[in-house]
Motif scaffolding. Structure first.
Motif, PDB file in Angstrom:
ATOM      1  N   ASN A 299      -9.912  -4.623   1.194  1.00  0.00           N
ATOM      2  CA  ASN A 299      -9.536  -3.972  -0.027  1.00  0.00           C
ATOM      3  C   ASN A 299      -9.751  -4.630  -0.929  1.00  0.00           C
ATOM      4  O   ASN A 299      -9.796  -4.268  -2.285  1.00  0.00           O
TER       5      ASN A 299
ATOM      6  N   ALA B 185      -5.901   2.682   1.337  1.00  0.00           N
ATOM      7  CA  ALA B 185      -6.252   1.637   2.337  1.00  0.00           C
ATOM      8  C   ALA B 185      -5.469   1.953   3.635  1.00  0.00           C
ATOM      9  O   ALA B 185      -4.002   1.902   3.075  1.00  0.00           O
TER      10      ALA B 185
ATOM     11  N   THR C 281       0.790  -1.235   0.141  1.00  0.00           N
ATOM     12  CA  THR C 281      -0.119  -0.035  -0.061  1.00  0.00           C
ATOM     13  C   THR C 281       0.807   1.282   0.107  1.00  0.00           C
ATOM     14  O   THR C 281       0.765   2.233  -0.579  1.00  0.00           O
TER      15      THR C 281
ATOM     16  N   CYS D 102     -10.845   2.017   3.826  1.00  0.00           N
ATOM     17  CA  CYS D 102     -10.888   1.959   2.425  1.00  0.00           C
ATOM     18  C   CYS D 102     -11.425   3.300   1.971  1.00  0.00           C
ATOM     19  O   CYS D 102     -12.591   3.108   2.389  1.00  0.00           O
TER      20      CYS D 102
END
Length: 251
Positions: free
Chosen positions: A185, A198, A51, A141
């Motif tokens: 996610n 996220a 991420t 999210c």
């Protein structure tokens, strides 16, 4: 609506500008270091790292910088710095509770910078634990271009979500247990939703309504000042404020 959700949405829209100033580069690079250090230095098997890398690429951070940050986290590149994660807590104007998550190689410098930011903007830096009991860490999210809330709700429930909130006309924040963030996610993306972010975030159990224009202006200035500090990664506050007052207070 929860004021900090609106504020966070505004800050995301300013991300490109912030990146040009170098703040986002520093912030995301440090997030990569911590993610690589706390798990395996391979994004395929480390959701937090994956991420952070996605955010870095979206912000235009060069691949060389990303690889160097991963190496620092893995311990294969030593630049002499030793970053540690620290959470600071305090109160802002109107009694708003504020959590500050920082990454620093110098605790004294960071504490001094935060104390100055709080005191100059009508707040007080407190002791550890003074406000954290009002917050719970959740997975969040951020979903853009939402055209059908019923479909979003169905996909969110399938992914283990606890709730969701529309932060503007087409953007939603979907909340889940911290351990379910990766599953949520993946489920949202599999159902075709545009997940732009996220992350783990501290969510307040209650909010303070801010109505006074002077307090609103001081509060938003305090949050902005805190977020501008290089050592600060995230700032969370438990306030509610009308869109009109927020807009007026940011001028």
């Amino acid at each position: 609506m929860a004021g900090h959700s609106k504020w966070a949405n505004i800050k995301r829209q300013k991300a490109v500008v912030d990146a040009k100033k170098g703040k986002t580069f520093t912030q995301i690079s440090r997030a990569i270091i911590v993610a690589a250090r706390s798990g395996i230095p391979d994004p395929a098997g480390n959701f937090q790292l994956r991420t952070a890398i996605e955010k870095a690429k979206a912000a235009g951070i060069p691949n060389d910088n990303i690889e160097r940050a991963i190496a620092k986290g893995a311990g294969t590149f030593d630049d002499g710095s030793n970053l540690e994660e620290i959470r600071y807590e305090g109160y802002g104007p109107a009694g708003v509770a504020i959590l500050v998550e920082a990454l620093t190689d110098n605790r004294n410098r960071t504490a001094a910078d935060l104390r100055a930011a709080f005191s100059k903007n009508g707040g007080n830096l407190g002791e550890m634990g003074c406000v954290s009991w009002m917050f719970a860490q959740k997975g969040v999210c951020v979903v853009d271009d939402v055209s059908n809330e019923e479909e979003l709700l169905e996909a969110s429930l399938d992914g283990g979500a606890e709730s969701y909130e529309m932060t503007d006309e087409n953007t939603a924040e979907v909340l889940t247990n911290a351990t379910q963030l990766e599953s949520l996610n993946q489920e949202l993306k599999a159902k075709g939703f545009d997940v732009s972010d996220a992350q783990l975030r501290w969510i307040p159990s209650n909010n303070v309504e801010v109505n006074d224009p002077d307090q609103a202006r001081s509060l938003l200035k305090l949050i902005d000042t805190l977020e501008s500090l290089d050592d600060v990664q995230n700032v969370t506050a438990n306030f509610e404020m009308t869109d009109e007052l927020m807009t007026a207070s940011m001028v």
